[in-house]
Design a protein around this motif. Structure first.
Motif, PDB file in Angstrom:
ATOM      1  N   ARG A  15      46.755  42.496  36.921  1.00  0.00           N
ATOM      2  CA  ARG A  15      47.592  43.012  37.987  1.00  0.00           C
ATOM      3  C   ARG A  15      46.815  42.970  39.369  1.00  0.00           C
ATOM      4  O   ARG A  15      47.442  42.879  40.144  1.00  0.00           O
ATOM      5  N   ILE A  16      45.639  43.042  39.203  1.00  0.00           N
ATOM      6  CA  ILE A  16      44.617  43.346  40.264  1.00  0.00           C
ATOM      7  C   ILE A  16      44.839  42.183  41.308  1.00  0.00           C
ATOM      8  O   ILE A  16      45.172  42.430  42.611  1.00  0.00           O
ATOM      9  N   ALA A  17      44.647  40.949  40.991  1.00  0.00           N
ATOM     10  CA  ALA A  17      44.959  39.679  41.742  1.00  0.00           C
ATOM     11  C   ALA A  17      46.321  39.681  42.328  1.00  0.00           C
ATOM     12  O   ALA A  17      46.234  39.060  43.613  1.00  0.00           O
ATOM     13  N   THR A  18      47.383  40.064  41.909  1.00  0.00           N
ATOM     14  CA  THR A  18      48.548  40.033  42.548  1.00  0.00           C
ATOM     15  C   THR A  18      49.188  41.195  43.254  1.00  0.00           C
ATOM     16  O   THR A  18      49.732  41.103  44.280  1.00  0.00           O
ATOM     17  N   GLU A  19      48.621  42.494  42.469  1.00  0.00           N
ATOM     18  CA  GLU A  19      49.171  43.510  43.262  1.00  0.00           C
ATOM     19  C   GLU A  19      48.408  44.096  44.202  1.00  0.00           C
ATOM     20  O   GLU A  19      48.841  44.997  45.271  1.00  0.00           O
ATOM     21  N   LEU A  20      47.032  43.784  44.189  1.00  0.00           N
ATOM     22  CA  LEU A  20      45.956  44.340  44.978  1.00  0.00           C
ATOM     23  C   LEU A  20      45.192  43.419  45.466  1.00  0.00           C
ATOM     24  O   LEU A  20      43.973  43.279  45.230  1.00  0.00           O
ATOM     25  N   PRO A  21      45.652  42.107  45.871  1.00  0.00           N
ATOM     26  CA  PRO A  21      44.739  40.876  46.412  1.00  0.00           C
ATOM     27  C   PRO A  21      43.632  41.354  47.286  1.00  0.00           C
ATOM     28  O   PRO A  21      42.655  40.673  47.343  1.00  0.00           O
ATOM     29  N   GLU A  22      43.792  42.379  48.220  1.00  0.00           N
ATOM     30  CA  GLU A  22      42.719  42.744  49.123  1.00  0.00           C
ATOM     31  C   GLU A  22      41.612  43.354  48.327  1.00  0.00           C
ATOM     32  O   GLU A  22      40.262  43.468  49.106  1.00  0.00           O
ATOM     33  N   TYR A  23      41.658  43.664  47.235  1.00  0.00           N
ATOM     34  CA  TYR A  23      40.430  44.314  46.301  1.00  0.00           C
ATOM     35  C   TYR A  23      39.962  42.919  45.339  1.00  0.00           C
ATOM     36  O   TYR A  23      39.094  43.501  44.407  1.00  0.00           O
ATOM     37  N   VAL A  24      40.226  41.870  45.709  1.00  0.00           N
ATOM     38  CA  VAL A  24      39.447  40.679  44.864  1.00  0.00           C
ATOM     39  C   VAL A  24      38.921  39.751  45.978  1.00  0.00           C
ATOM     40  O   VAL A  24      39.441  39.251  46.686  1.00  0.00           O
ATOM     41  N   LEU A  25      37.716  39.599  45.777  1.00  0.00           N
ATOM     42  CA  LEU A  25      36.754  38.897  46.618  1.00  0.00           C
ATOM     43  C   LEU A  25      36.237  37.705  45.722  1.00  0.00           C
ATOM     44  O   LEU A  25      36.157  38.053  44.350  1.00  0.00           O
ATOM     45  N   ALA A  65      33.734  33.816  45.832  1.00  0.00           N
ATOM     46  CA  ALA A  65      32.844  33.052  46.659  1.00  0.00           C
ATOM     47  C   ALA A  65      33.227  31.511  46.156  1.00  0.00           C
ATOM     48  O   ALA A  65      33.499  31.207  44.958  1.00  0.00           O
ATOM     49  N   GLY A  66      33.841  30.629  47.234  1.00  0.00           N
ATOM     50  CA  GLY A  66      34.281  29.516  46.885  1.00  0.00           C
ATOM     51  C   GLY A  66      33.514  28.325  47.717  1.00  0.00           C
ATOM     52  O   GLY A  66      32.967  28.506  48.772  1.00  0.00           O
ATOM     53  N   THR A  67      33.300  27.243  47.233  1.00  0.00           N
ATOM     54  CA  THR A  67      32.669  26.232  47.765  1.00  0.00           C
ATOM     55  C   THR A  67      33.773  25.495  48.884  1.00  0.00           C
ATOM     56  O   THR A  67      35.069  25.640  48.803  1.00  0.00           O
ATOM     57  N   GLU A  68      33.102  24.316  49.780  1.00  0.00           N
ATOM     58  CA  GLU A  68      34.121  23.822  50.543  1.00  0.00           C
ATOM     59  C   GLU A  68      35.171  22.748  49.645  1.00  0.00           C
ATOM     60  O   GLU A  68      36.123  22.497  50.458  1.00  0.00           O
ATOM     61  N   ARG A  69      34.887  22.572  48.386  1.00  0.00           N
ATOM     62  CA  ARG A  69      35.651  21.710  47.764  1.00  0.00           C
ATOM     63  C   ARG A  69      36.865  22.546  46.980  1.00  0.00           C
ATOM     64  O   ARG A  69      37.602  22.026  46.367  1.00  0.00           O
ATOM     65  N   GLY A  70      36.866  23.976  47.069  1.00  0.00           N
ATOM     66  CA  GLY A  70      37.589  24.659  46.743  1.00  0.00           C
ATOM     67  C   GLY A  70      37.285  25.520  45.185  1.00  0.00           C
ATOM     68  O   GLY A  70      37.955  25.899  44.594  1.00  0.00           O
ATOM     69  N   GLU A  71      36.089  24.966  44.718  1.00  0.00           N
ATOM     70  CA  GLU A  71      35.704  25.663  43.339  1.00  0.00           C
ATOM     71  C   GLU A  71      35.226  26.739  43.555  1.00  0.00           C
ATOM     72  O   GLU A  71      34.484  27.294  44.627  1.00  0.00           O
ATOM     73  N   VAL A  72      35.954  27.786  42.765  1.00  0.00           N
ATOM     74  CA  VAL A  72      35.381  29.237  42.893  1.00  0.00           C
ATOM     75  C   VAL A  72      33.972  29.186  41.823  1.00  0.00           C
ATOM     76  O   VAL A  72      34.264  28.924  40.591  1.00  0.00           O
ATOM     77  N   LEU A  73      33.152  30.057  42.324  1.00  0.00           N
ATOM     78  CA  LEU A  73      31.783  30.122  41.493  1.00  0.00           C
ATOM     79  C   LEU A  73      31.593  31.644  41.201  1.00  0.00           C
ATOM     80  O   LEU A  73      31.004  31.745  40.152  1.00  0.00           O
ATOM     81  N   ALA A  74      32.059  32.532  41.857  1.00  0.00           N
ATOM     82  CA  ALA A  74      32.096  33.891  41.166  1.00  0.00           C
ATOM     83  C   ALA A  74      33.296  34.689  42.092  1.00  0.00           C
ATOM     84  O   ALA A  74      33.986  34.258  43.182  1.00  0.00           O
ATOM     85  N   HIS A  75      33.417  35.819  41.223  1.00  0.00           N
ATOM     86  CA  HIS A  75      34.630  36.869  41.846  1.00  0.00           C
ATOM     87  C   HIS A  75      34.492  38.252  41.527  1.00  0.00           C
ATOM     88  O   HIS A  75      33.589  38.479  40.727  1.00  0.00           O
ATOM     89  N   ALA A  76      34.712  39.023  42.336  1.00  0.00           N
ATOM     90  CA  ALA A  76      34.583  40.624  42.123  1.00  0.00           C
ATOM     91  C   ALA A  76      35.963  41.145  42.151  1.00  0.00           C
ATOM     92  O   ALA A  76      36.652  41.010  43.385  1.00  0.00           O
ATOM     93  N   PHE A  77      36.303  41.891  40.981  1.00  0.00           N
ATOM     94  CA  PHE A  77      37.592  42.653  41.265  1.00  0.00           C
ATOM     95  C   PHE A  77      37.403  44.083  41.370  1.00  0.00           C
ATOM     96  O   PHE A  77      36.391  44.590  40.754  1.00  0.00           O
ATOM     97  N   SER A  78      38.134  44.698  42.104  1.00  0.00           N
ATOM     98  CA  SER A  78      37.804  46.436  42.191  1.00  0.00           C
ATOM     99  C   SER A  78      39.244  46.902  42.382  1.00  0.00           C
ATOM    100  O   SER A  78      40.296  46.238  42.416  1.00  0.00           O
TER     101      SER A  78
END
Length: 173
Positions: A41-51, A53-66
């Motif tokens: 639910r964090i990503a959809t209901e609290l998206p400002e609390y999900v950071l 790191a993405g590449t210029e190609r749109g690949e996500v290499l890391a994320h942080a949920f809070s």
């Protein structure tokens, strides 16, 4: 390789890429009923609390949920013994009731398996602005209920910004 740190609130188009990023969670960590009920639910209901790191190609290499919650309220006043299970319950109860948070807890910081082992944790040092904008009072890490440990954080964005910085300056990338 240049990485950019963003929030899902600022880049909602990256929701699927963030959620689909491979991880290396051990099986026992994904068997937690409270975590399973709230983590997604964090990503959809609290998206400002999900950071992330993405590449210029749109690949996500890391994320942080809070998870944001009100600590300075009746019956709380200290980090819970039940760790982030209780933080998730508080965060979504507060969201439902419209209670303004005064604390943000780290829930997870994940590096994609193919980006692990590159020394990114050790080289992650620069403080970012994402969590400072979100974390208006105190940022904490309530840890897993398996450990029962609680300790202060300087900010979730430090890791992701340091990751982006270290990958940008790594030789051979």
């Amino acid at each position: 390789m240049e990485l950019k740190v963003s929030s899902l609130a600022g880049r909602p188009d990256m929701l699927r890429a963030v959620l689909d990023m491979p991880d290396s969670w051990p099986e026992f960590t994904i068997q937690d009923p409270v975590g399973n009920a709230h983590y997604g639910r964090i990503a959809t209901e609290l998206p400002e609390y999900v950071l992330f790191a993405g590449t210029e190609r749109g690949e996500v290499l890391a994320h942080a949920f809070s998870g944001p919650f009100r600590l300075a309220t009746e019956g709380r006043h200290r980090l819970p013994d039940r760790g982030w299970d209780q933080v998730l319950v508080w965060a979504f109860a507060d969201l439902r009731r419209g209670v303004r948070p005064d604390t943000v807890s780290a829930i997870s910081i994940v590096v994609a398996p193919h980006a692990q082992g590159l020394g990114l944790h050790a080289r992650a040092g620069a403080t970012g602005t994402g969590v400072r904008r979100v974390c208006r009072a105190e940022c904490v890490d309530a840890a897993s209920p398996l450990t029962g440990i609680a300790h202060s954080l300087t900010g979730l964005a430090r890791f992701l910004t340091g990751l982006a910085h270290s990958l940008t300056e790594s030789p051979g990338t």
